[in-house]
Motif scaffolding. Structure first.
Motif, PDB file in Angstrom:
ATOM      1  N   GLU A 126       8.348   6.933   7.498  1.00 25.40           N
ATOM      2  CA  GLU A 126       7.538   5.946   8.219  1.00 25.40           C
ATOM      3  C   GLU A 126       6.425   6.638   9.006  1.00 25.40           C
ATOM      4  O   GLU A 126       5.293   6.162   9.031  1.00 25.40           O
ATOM      5  CB  GLU A 126       8.414   5.121   9.171  1.00 25.40           C
TER       6      GLU A 126
ATOM      7  N   ASN B  47       3.496   7.500   6.889  1.00 23.07           N
ATOM      8  CA  ASN B  47       2.830   6.354   6.267  1.00 23.07           C
ATOM      9  C   ASN B  47       1.812   5.769   7.243  1.00 23.07           C
ATOM     10  O   ASN B  47       2.190   5.134   8.227  1.00 23.07           O
ATOM     11  CB  ASN B  47       3.880   5.318   5.872  1.00 23.07           C
TER      12      ASN B  47
ATOM     13  N   HIS C 159       2.160   2.098   8.083  1.00 22.14           N
ATOM     14  CA  HIS C 159       3.261   1.831   9.013  1.00 22.14           C
ATOM     15  C   HIS C 159       2.839   2.160  10.442  1.00 22.14           C
ATOM     16  O   HIS C 159       3.119   1.394  11.360  1.00 22.14           O
ATOM     17  CB  HIS C 159       4.505   2.637   8.633  1.00 22.14           C
TER      18      HIS C 159
ATOM     19  N   SER D  87       0.493  -0.536  11.774  1.00 18.53           N
ATOM     20  CA  SER D  87       1.237  -1.768  12.015  1.00 18.53           C
ATOM     21  C   SER D  87       2.091  -1.649  13.279  1.00 18.53           C
ATOM     22  O   SER D  87       2.117  -2.553  14.112  1.00 18.53           O
ATOM     23  CB  SER D  87       2.123  -2.084  10.812  1.00 18.53           C
TER      24      SER D  87
ATOM     25  N   HIS E 236       2.953   6.746  17.663  1.00 18.49           N
ATOM     26  CA  HIS E 236       2.267   6.060  16.571  1.00 18.49           C
ATOM     27  C   HIS E 236       0.749   6.228  16.659  1.00 18.49           C
ATOM     28  O   HIS E 236       0.063   6.261  15.649  1.00 18.49           O
ATOM     29  CB  HIS E 236       2.638   4.574  16.541  1.00 18.49           C
TER      30      HIS E 236
END
Length: 101
Positions: A49, A52, A55, A58, A68
């Protein structure tokens, strides 16, 4: 403890080493020294994840998680990853708190 100095060049090793394992990990930004401690019942899936970009984007829209936002901003080559401990799924939260303390 297992240390991957470069989360970019060690991507395949990170994914292969952590198949079927649960545990506690720390990602460290090598530019500013900030680190993130996390846990997962499936480390391989969690790291996939992180690799990605869809991901990450999001997840960033849903929360303001620094990890993130930092991965795409600085690049994976600016992060090291440590597996602090492999442990049983039932111990994950207690062991994560231990490392955060």
């Amino acid at each position: 403890m297992k240390i991957y100095i470069n989360a970019d060049t060690n991507k395949l090793l990170i994914l292969n080493d952590n198949k079927g394992k649960s545990g506690i990990y720390r990602g460290t930004n090598l530019v500013n020294g900030y680190s993130y401690i996390g846990n997962s019942v499936n480390l391989n899936r969690r790291f996939r994840e992180y690799y990605n970009i869809n991901h990450l984007q999001s997840a960033l829209r849903k929360s303001k998680s620094k990890i993130h936002g930092s991965l795409p901003k600085y690049g994976y080559c600016q992060f090291s990853l440590e597996i602090l401990e492999y442990c049983d799924k039932s111990d994950l939260l207690n062991r994560e708190q231990f490392y955060m303390d």
